[in-house]
Design an enzyme around this catalytic site. Structure first.
Site, PDB file in Angstrom:
ATOM      1  N   TYR A   1      49.634 -15.052  63.989  1.00  0.00           N
ATOM      2  CA  TYR A   1      48.562 -15.214  64.981  1.00  0.00           C
ATOM      3  C   TYR A   1      47.222 -14.767  64.378  1.00  0.00           C
ATOM      4  O   TYR A   1      46.195 -15.437  64.541  1.00  0.00           O
ATOM      5  CB  TYR A   1      48.880 -14.408  66.249  1.00  0.00           C
ATOM      6  CG  TYR A   1      47.717 -14.329  67.205  1.00  0.00           C
ATOM      7  CD1 TYR A   1      47.261 -15.454  67.873  1.00  0.00           C
ATOM      8  CD2 TYR A   1      47.042 -13.123  67.412  1.00  0.00           C
ATOM      9  CE1 TYR A   1      46.169 -15.388  68.739  1.00  0.00           C
ATOM     10  CE2 TYR A   1      45.955 -13.048  68.269  1.00  0.00           C
ATOM     11  CZ  TYR A   1      45.527 -14.186  68.928  1.00  0.00           C
ATOM     12  OH  TYR A   1      44.435 -14.117  69.767  1.00  0.00           O
TER      13      TYR A   1
ATOM     14  N   SER B   1      38.587  -6.662  72.809  1.00  0.00           N
ATOM     15  CA  SER B   1      38.703  -8.034  73.326  1.00  0.00           C
ATOM     16  C   SER B   1      39.157  -8.036  74.782  1.00  0.00           C
ATOM     17  O   SER B   1      39.942  -7.176  75.193  1.00  0.00           O
ATOM     18  CB  SER B   1      39.731  -8.782  72.473  1.00  0.00           C
ATOM     19  OG  SER B   1      40.119  -9.986  73.096  1.00  0.00           O
TER      20      SER B   1
ATOM     21  N   TYR C   1      35.551 -12.854  77.815  1.00  0.00           N
ATOM     22  CA  TYR C   1      35.866 -14.274  78.002  1.00  0.00           C
ATOM     23  C   TYR C   1      35.616 -14.565  79.470  1.00  0.00           C
ATOM     24  O   TYR C   1      35.957 -13.740  80.330  1.00  0.00           O
ATOM     25  CB  TYR C   1      37.335 -14.561  77.688  1.00  0.00           C
ATOM     26  CG  TYR C   1      37.608 -14.754  76.222  1.00  0.00           C
ATOM     27  CD1 TYR C   1      36.862 -15.640  75.462  1.00  0.00           C
ATOM     28  CD2 TYR C   1      38.640 -14.065  75.599  1.00  0.00           C
ATOM     29  CE1 TYR C   1      37.120 -15.818  74.118  1.00  0.00           C
ATOM     30  CE2 TYR C   1      38.906 -14.240  74.250  1.00  0.00           C
ATOM     31  CZ  TYR C   1      38.137 -15.118  73.516  1.00  0.00           C
ATOM     32  OH  TYR C   1      38.387 -15.297  72.190  1.00  0.00           O
TER      33      TYR C   1
ATOM     34  N   THR D   1      31.702 -14.232  74.307  1.00  0.00           N
ATOM     35  CA  THR D   1      32.151 -15.264  73.372  1.00  0.00           C
ATOM     36  C   THR D   1      31.837 -16.638  73.938  1.00  0.00           C
ATOM     37  O   THR D   1      32.247 -16.978  75.043  1.00  0.00           O
ATOM     38  CB  THR D   1      33.663 -15.129  73.097  1.00  0.00           C
ATOM     39  OG1 THR D   1      33.890 -13.864  72.498  1.00  0.00           O
ATOM     40  CG2 THR D   1      34.147 -16.217  72.147  1.00  0.00           C
TER      41      THR D   1
ATOM     42  N   ARG E   1      46.390 -23.795  67.007  1.00  0.00           N
ATOM     43  CA  ARG E   1      46.912 -23.203  65.764  1.00  0.00           C
ATOM     44  C   ARG E   1      48.405 -23.494  65.736  1.00  0.00           C
ATOM     45  O   ARG E   1      49.164 -22.974  66.562  1.00  0.00           O
ATOM     46  CB  ARG E   1      46.659 -21.698  65.740  1.00  0.00           C
ATOM     47  CG  ARG E   1      45.166 -21.333  65.862  1.00  0.00           C
ATOM     48  CD  ARG E   1      44.904 -20.593  67.143  1.00  0.00           C
ATOM     49  NE  ARG E   1      43.497 -20.534  67.491  1.00  0.00           N
ATOM     50  CZ  ARG E   1      42.978 -19.547  68.201  1.00  0.00           C
ATOM     51  NH1 ARG E   1      43.711 -18.535  68.582  1.00  0.00           N
ATOM     52  NH2 ARG E   1      41.716 -19.580  68.525  1.00  0.00           N
TER      53      ARG E   1
ATOM     54  N   LYS F   1      28.369 -14.311  70.938  1.00  0.00           N
ATOM     55  CA  LYS F   1      29.215 -14.542  69.748  1.00  0.00           C
ATOM     56  C   LYS F   1      29.678 -15.999  69.716  1.00  0.00           C
ATOM     57  O   LYS F   1      30.094 -16.528  70.750  1.00  0.00           O
ATOM     58  CB  LYS F   1      30.427 -13.608  69.824  1.00  0.00           C
ATOM     59  CG  LYS F   1      31.482 -13.807  68.764  1.00  0.00           C
ATOM     60  CD  LYS F   1      32.559 -12.734  68.890  1.00  0.00           C
ATOM     61  CE  LYS F   1      33.646 -12.894  67.852  1.00  0.00           C
ATOM     62  NZ  LYS F   1      34.582 -13.980  68.134  1.00  0.00           N
TER      63      LYS F   1
ATOM     64  N   HIS G   1      34.580 -18.440  64.921  1.00  0.00           N
ATOM     65  CA  HIS G   1      35.802 -17.819  65.455  1.00  0.00           C
ATOM     66  C   HIS G   1      36.872 -17.697  64.359  1.00  0.00           C
ATOM     67  O   HIS G   1      38.063 -17.928  64.593  1.00  0.00           O
ATOM     68  CB  HIS G   1      36.332 -18.640  66.636  1.00  0.00           C
ATOM     69  CG  HIS G   1      36.968 -17.806  67.712  1.00  0.00           C
ATOM     70  ND1 HIS G   1      36.349 -17.518  68.908  1.00  0.00           N
ATOM     71  CD2 HIS G   1      38.177 -17.205  67.782  1.00  0.00           C
ATOM     72  CE1 HIS G   1      37.157 -16.783  69.658  1.00  0.00           C
ATOM     73  NE2 HIS G   1      38.273 -16.570  68.994  1.00  0.00           N
TER      74      HIS G   1
ATOM     75  N   ARG H   1      39.205 -20.582  63.788  1.00  0.00           N
ATOM     76  CA  ARG H   1      40.317 -20.745  64.728  1.00  0.00           C
ATOM     77  C   ARG H   1      40.018 -21.750  65.835  1.00  0.00           C
ATOM     78  O   ARG H   1      40.875 -22.043  66.658  1.00  0.00           O
ATOM     79  CB  ARG H   1      40.640 -19.385  65.377  1.00  0.00           C
ATOM     80  CG  ARG H   1      41.039 -18.336  64.380  1.00  0.00           C
ATOM     81  CD  ARG H   1      40.927 -16.926  64.939  1.00  0.00           C
ATOM     82  NE  ARG H   1      41.917 -16.611  65.951  1.00  0.00           N
ATOM     83  CZ  ARG H   1      43.180 -16.283  65.705  1.00  0.00           C
ATOM     84  NH1 ARG H   1      43.605 -16.236  64.452  1.00  0.00           N
ATOM     85  NH2 ARG H   1      44.011 -15.995  66.682  1.00  0.00           N
TER      86      ARG H   1
END
Ligand code: GLV
Length: 381
Positions: free
Chosen positions: A25, A107, A130, A156, A165, A252, A276, A279
């Protein structure tokens, strides 16, 4: 392995100690991972000027980021599921950063909660936001960050929907791991990690579980993002968040000059030039290659920071030379954490500081504040 000397050493150790789904991850990019690789490769294309016979005594790496003192121009980036690299990972990393004198960013998608991190630290940390469709939840989350005395909100902007991913899908990524054969095979070979994880109660998304309603699957980052994150997020929402928060704000995920101008117009305190960590939009340029253009566009109006591809103190110095006031590291500290817990985070920071300090000296400089393009032999961007 003897004492780790590089971030790559820590990565090797972390790969051995962390279950595959969580190691992967951290160590993954979207689709072909081309942008993930470009972030690192483009740093190696920048060459430094070797200078000799200048006084190299009394060197200083001290700086400020958004007006806060830092022992070097590095902050720990917000990374999802940090508490799955090592039990209580966010609390350990926050303590290591505090002792080192650099900012820690928690986060939204952390395992330890805002309150958990506040309980083990004495200085303010930064909180990354977020934005979900449920604005009541966002108001409560911002309220919790204020109550914990976070000194900056890092919003973000580049993850309204999640980039794919492949490894996460193949590994059946979830926190906590689901009781499947695939997961069991990944865990059984990492007994130490399992034991440490059994010793903590923090195994789910600590900022979300018990705080958000109408959630169908809280263990899967992919499902949660698809269902809850707001794909309509706009610059107006950023202004709403800024007013609600009322403190220092960092945006960001800026990779384009036009977006950088729009970010500066909001009155935010800083932007982070970022893709990111490769990602999200695979095929986007590396962060470092976009940094000079963005500094040129808005550097006189807002602090410009950068993340993505930083694996050494040399990379930090190159970013500062190209105009970054601060750099943010994610994977390097996650590898340290997975490898050796809190000591591993400290080791990652020591490695970076040592490389930064020696490189600065060999470029003939003694103070990070004096670093500019002059130390570069070539800059392809
Ligand atoms: C979340 O921020 C992620 O990149 O997975």
């Amino acid at each position: 392995m003897s004492k780790p000397l590089t971030i790559a050493d820590l990565k090797t150790l972390a790969r051995r100690r962390v279950p595959k789904m969580f190691f992967d991850y951290a160590d993954s990019g979207a689709w072909t991972e081309g942008t993930y690789r470009a972030n690192e490769e483009d740093f190696s294309r920048i060459k430094l000027r070797q200078r000799v016979l200048v006084d190299m005594t009394n060197r200083s790496l001290e700086t400020t980021m958004i007006g806060e003192k830092a022992s070097m121009p590095v902050a720990l980036a917000p990374t999802g599921m940090t508490g799955m690299q090592h039990a209580d990972g966010e609390m350990l990393a926050a303590k290591a950063a505090e002792e080192f004198g650099i900012p820690f960013t928690l986060s939204t998608m952390s395992i330890c909660s805002i309150e958990d991190v506040a309980a083990v630290t004495t200085k303010p940390f930064w909180f990354q936001l977020y934005v979900m469709k449920d604005r009541g939840f966002i108001e409560r989350l911002i309220g919790r960050a204020k109550a914990a005395k976070c000194s900056a909100l890092v919003v973000t902007a580049d993850l309204q929907i999640l980039g794919q991913r492949h490894k996460d899908i193949r590994n059946g990524l979830s926190a906590p791991p689901k009781p499947t054969l695939n997961a069991a095979l990944q865990l059984i070979t990492r007994p130490r990690w399992c034991l440490e994880m059994l010793g903590t109660k923090r195994r789910g998304f600590g900022n979300i579980v018990g705080h958000a309603s109408n959630v169908s699957d809280l263990s899967s980052l992919g499902a949660w993002t698809a269902e809850q994150f707001d794909p309509k997020l706009s610059w107006d929402d950023i202004r709403w968040i800024k007013d609600l928060w009322g403190g220092k704000m960092i945006i960001k995920g800026i990779l384009d000059e036009e977006d950088a101008r729009a970010a500066a117009d909001t009155g935010a305190d800083a932007i982070i030039v970022s893709n990111h960590g490769g990602r999200q939009l695979d095929g986007a340029p590396s962060s470092i290659s976009m940094l000079p253009k963005i500094v040129e566009a808005v550097g006189d109006r807002i602090e410009v920071h950068v993340d993505g591809g930083i694996r050494s103190g040399q990379d930090v110095l190159k970013a500062v030379a190209l105009g970054a006031r601060g750099t943010h590291i994610g994977r390097p500290f996650l590898y340290g954490l997975g490898a050796m817990g809190k000591d591993g985070v400290t080791t990652a920071l020591e490695i970076i500081r040592n490389e930064l300090d020696i490189t600065m000296a060999l470029c003939g400089k003694r103070d990070i504040q004096t670093i500019d393009r002059n130390i570069l032999a070539n800059a392809p961007f």
